[in-house]
Design a protein around this motif. Structure first.
Motif, PDB file in Angstrom:
ATOM      1  N   GLU A 142       0.838  -1.212   0.000  1.00 34.04           N
ATOM      2  CA  GLU A 142       0.000   0.000   0.000  1.00 34.04           C
ATOM      3  C   GLU A 142       0.867   1.253   0.000  1.00 34.04           C
ATOM      4  N   ASP A 143       1.968   1.172   0.733  1.00 30.39           N
ATOM      5  CA  ASP A 143       2.860   2.331   0.815  1.00 30.39           C
ATOM      6  C   ASP A 143       3.470   2.647  -0.547  1.00 30.39           C
ATOM      7  N   LEU A 144       3.824   1.579  -1.264  1.00 26.32           N
ATOM      8  CA  LEU A 144       4.422   1.762  -2.582  1.00 26.32           C
ATOM      9  C   LEU A 144       3.384   2.318  -3.569  1.00 26.32           C
ATOM     10  N   ALA A 145       2.158   1.822  -3.480  1.00 25.39           N
ATOM     11  CA  ALA A 145       1.084   2.328  -4.356  1.00 25.39           C
ATOM     12  C   ALA A 145       0.876   3.822  -4.081  1.00 25.39           C
ATOM     13  N   TYR A 146       0.927   4.193  -2.806  1.00 21.41           N
ATOM     14  CA  TYR A 146       0.771   5.598  -2.424  1.00 21.41           C
ATOM     15  C   TYR A 146       1.944   6.433  -2.950  1.00 21.41           C
ATOM     16  N   TYR A 147       3.151   5.864  -2.862  1.00 16.99           N
ATOM     17  CA  TYR A 147       4.336   6.543  -3.397  1.00 16.99           C
ATOM     18  C   TYR A 147       4.153   6.838  -4.893  1.00 16.99           C
ATOM     19  N   TYR A 148       3.685   5.823  -5.639  1.00 18.58           N
ATOM     20  CA  TYR A 148       3.516   6.004  -7.087  1.00 18.58           C
ATOM     21  C   TYR A 148       2.462   7.060  -7.398  1.00 18.58           C
ATOM     22  N   ALA A 149       1.383   7.078  -6.613  1.00 17.23           N
ATOM     23  CA  ALA A 149       0.325   8.060  -6.852  1.00 17.23           C
ATOM     24  C   ALA A 149       0.809   9.463  -6.527  1.00 17.23           C
ATOM     25  N   LYS A 150       1.523   9.580  -5.425  1.00 18.82           N
ATOM     26  CA  LYS A 150       1.910  10.889  -4.902  1.00 18.82           C
ATOM     27  C   LYS A 150       3.148  11.453  -5.610  1.00 18.82           C
ATOM     28  N   SER A 151       4.208  10.617  -5.718  1.00 20.44           N
ATOM     29  CA  SER A 151       5.480  11.127  -6.253  1.00 20.44           C
ATOM     30  C   SER A 151       5.561  11.028  -7.768  1.00 20.44           C
ATOM     31  N   GLN A 152       4.868  10.047  -8.349  1.00 20.94           N
ATOM     32  CA  GLN A 152       5.007   9.809  -9.785  1.00 20.94           C
ATOM     33  C   GLN A 152       3.719  10.102 -10.555  1.00 20.94           C
ATOM     34  N   GLN A 153       2.663  10.429  -9.820  1.00 23.70           N
ATOM     35  CA  GLN A 153       1.344  10.642 -10.447  1.00 23.70           C
ATOM     36  C   GLN A 153       0.941   9.470 -11.352  1.00 23.70           C
ATOM     37  N   THR A 154       1.329   8.256 -10.917  1.00 20.71           N
ATOM     38  CA  THR A 154       0.980   7.062 -11.689  1.00 20.71           C
ATOM     39  C   THR A 154       0.069   6.176 -10.846  1.00 20.71           C
ATOM     40  N   PRO A 155      -1.202   6.050 -11.236  1.00 22.32           N
ATOM     41  CA  PRO A 155      -2.075   5.151 -10.488  1.00 22.32           C
ATOM     42  C   PRO A 155      -1.556   3.716 -10.577  1.00 22.32           C
ATOM     43  N   SER A 156      -1.366   3.086  -9.432  1.00 24.74           N
ATOM     44  CA  SER A 156      -0.760   1.757  -9.414  1.00 24.74           C
ATOM     45  C   SER A 156      -1.466   0.863  -8.412  1.00 24.74           C
ATOM     46  N   SER A 157      -1.457  -0.418  -8.732  1.00 21.88           N
ATOM     47  CA  SER A 157      -1.932  -1.405  -7.777  1.00 21.88           C
ATOM     48  C   SER A 157      -0.743  -2.297  -7.465  1.00 21.88           C
ATOM     49  N   VAL A 158      -0.480  -2.510  -6.177  1.00 22.48           N
ATOM     50  CA  VAL A 158       0.705  -3.264  -5.781  1.00 22.48           C
ATOM     51  C   VAL A 158       0.305  -4.383  -4.825  1.00 22.48           C
ATOM     52  N   GLY A 159       0.803  -5.572  -5.057  1.00 25.96           N
ATOM     53  CA  GLY A 159       0.614  -6.687  -4.131  1.00 25.96           C
ATOM     54  C   GLY A 159       1.959  -7.337  -3.874  1.00 25.96           C
ATOM     55  N   LEU A 160       2.292  -7.567  -2.611  1.00 32.22           N
ATOM     56  CA  LEU A 160       3.571  -8.182  -2.258  1.00 32.22           C
ATOM     57  C   LEU A 160       3.323  -9.181  -1.145  1.00 32.22           C
ATOM     58  N   GLY A 161       3.929 -10.351  -1.221  1.00 33.93           N
ATOM     59  CA  GLY A 161       3.679 -11.323  -0.164  1.00 33.93           C
ATOM     60  C   GLY A 161       4.795 -12.329   0.024  1.00 33.93           C
ATOM     61  N   VAL A 162       4.961 -12.754   1.275  1.00 27.75           N
ATOM     62  CA  VAL A 162       5.933 -13.790   1.624  1.00 27.75           C
ATOM     63  C   VAL A 162       5.236 -14.773   2.557  1.00 27.75           C
ATOM     64  N   LEU A 163       5.298 -16.051   2.201  1.00 26.93           N
ATOM     65  CA  LEU A 163       4.680 -17.103   3.017  1.00 26.93           C
ATOM     66  C   LEU A 163       5.813 -17.910   3.651  1.00 26.93           C
ATOM     67  N   ILE A 164       5.709 -18.137   4.963  1.00 28.82           N
ATOM     68  CA  ILE A 164       6.815 -18.770   5.701  1.00 28.82           C
ATOM     69  C   ILE A 164       6.429 -20.188   6.136  1.00 28.82           C
ATOM     70  N   ASN A 165       7.364 -21.120   6.004  1.00 25.42           N
ATOM     71  CA  ASN A 165       7.166 -22.492   6.488  1.00 25.42           C
ATOM     72  C   ASN A 165       7.278 -22.545   8.008  1.00 25.42           C
ATOM     73  N   THR A 166       6.821 -23.655   8.603  1.00 25.26           N
ATOM     74  CA  THR A 166       6.907 -23.774  10.066  1.00 25.26           C
ATOM     75  C   THR A 166       8.356 -23.800  10.548  1.00 25.26           C
ATOM     76  N   ASP A 167       9.300 -24.221   9.692  1.00 31.18           N
ATOM     77  CA  ASP A 167      10.712 -24.189  10.107  1.00 31.18           C
ATOM     78  C   ASP A 167      11.356 -22.830   9.829  1.00 31.18           C
ATOM     79  N   CYS A 168      10.526 -21.819   9.532  1.00 30.18           N
ATOM     80  CA  CYS A 168      10.960 -20.427   9.308  1.00 30.18           C
ATOM     81  C   CYS A 168      11.579 -20.169   7.934  1.00 30.18           C
TER      82      CYS A 168
END
Ligand code: ZN
Length: 292
Positions: A142-168
């Motif tokens: 969300e922060d990056l999408a806001y950065y693009y809208a505010k600093s670059q005037q580029t409407p953007s949708s951003v999704g980022l994710g990390v899934l962790i195993n039980t052993d970390c």
């Protein structure tokens, strides 16, 4: 190395879409820095974002740097990427840990806290371009999408994710950035927004063994698109003894003499890959001789 970024365009070039599968990259960062799960997620999301932003750069020597400063237990994150999506990064406190939020979800926002996101683009100009925003959520996407809208005037949708195993270790990691140009039609934007709204988390899709190609189909359902490029992505530090030597020389003769007198040796540490470079007194002396 199996990680890559898929790049596509749609709506007659008025939308560009980047989708990354970055499991190996984030796992490399985790094993290198021995991060806790929440630190792995925060650093991983930032690395994925940087890799995609790096792949948008035009010159082969261009560099993008993302820096997050927060008042939470992680302290901050620094990540860089070149145009070939060679990424590297570190978190100030890799051992930071906080209780998990709802349903075992890692609370990245709490671990980062309130603060800023800055983006610096070194594209060979005298001064790198920089933009900075206050963090709006601390979840990074969300922060990056806001950065693009505010600093670059580029409407953007951003999704980022990390899934962790039980052993970390890292189970899945990936992300997407979709950007719209001013001429994109309302009809296209409507379809795209609807698709993104209905789509599950990217980590869930990757966990169903979907590839960036499958995810592209979901994001651009009922839209015409063209795949433009497939860019390999990896964790790679470009530090070397030669580079460190050049950095030492650039300190100037007086500074080097000072180090020689006070410390007798110089120890430099690369935060990105945890390598220590040691220069003994004879080596420092020869650097001084080279310089004078
Ligand atoms: Zn290094």
């Amino acid at each position: 190395m199996s990680d890559y970024i898929l790049r596509a365009t749609a709506a007659d070039g008025n939308a560009r879409i980047f989708i990354a599968d970055a499991k190996e990259t984030v796992e490399k960062a985790r094993s290198l820095h021995n991060t806790t799960p929440v630190a792995t997620a925060a650093l991983g999301r930032t690395l994925i974002a940087a890799g995609i932003m790096g792949s948008m750069l035009k010159g082969k020597d261009d560099i993008v740097t993302l820096q997050i400063k927060g008042d939470g237990p992680l302290g901050g994150i620094v990540v860089t990427s070149d145009a070939a999506a060679n990424v590297r990064g570190y978190v100030h406190n890799p051992f930071a840990d906080i209780p998990e939020a709802n349903r075992g979800k890692l609370d990245v926002a709490k671990a980062i806290g309130k603060g800023t996101l800055s983006v610096a683009m070194d594209i060979g100009l005298k001064e790198p371009y920089t933009g900075q925003i206050e963090l709006v959520s601390g979840e990074i996407a969300e922060d990056l999408a806001y950065y693009y809208a505010k600093s670059q005037q580029t409407p953007s949708s951003v999704g980022l994710g990390v899934l962790i195993n039980t052993d970390c270790s890292v189970k899945k990691a990936g992300g997407f950035i979709v950007q719209l140009m001013p001429e994109a039609t309302d009809e296209f934007i409507g379809k795209l927004e609807d698709n993104i709204l209905k789509m599950p988390y990217i980590t869930d899709l990757l966990d169903m063994e979907m590839t960036p190609y499958n995810i592209l189909d979901i994001i651009l359902k009922d839209c015409k698109y063209q795949i433009v490029d497939k860019i390999p992505m990896q964790y790679k530090c470009n530090c070397s003894r030669e580079r460190v030597e050049r950095a030492l020389i650039s300190l100037g003769i007086n500074e080097l003499k000072d180090i020689l007198e006070k410390e007798g040796e110089a120890k430099l540490f690369c935060n990105f890959c945890n390598t220590e470079y040691k220069f003994g007194s004879n080596e420092i002396k020869s650097l001084i001789n080279k310089k004078s």
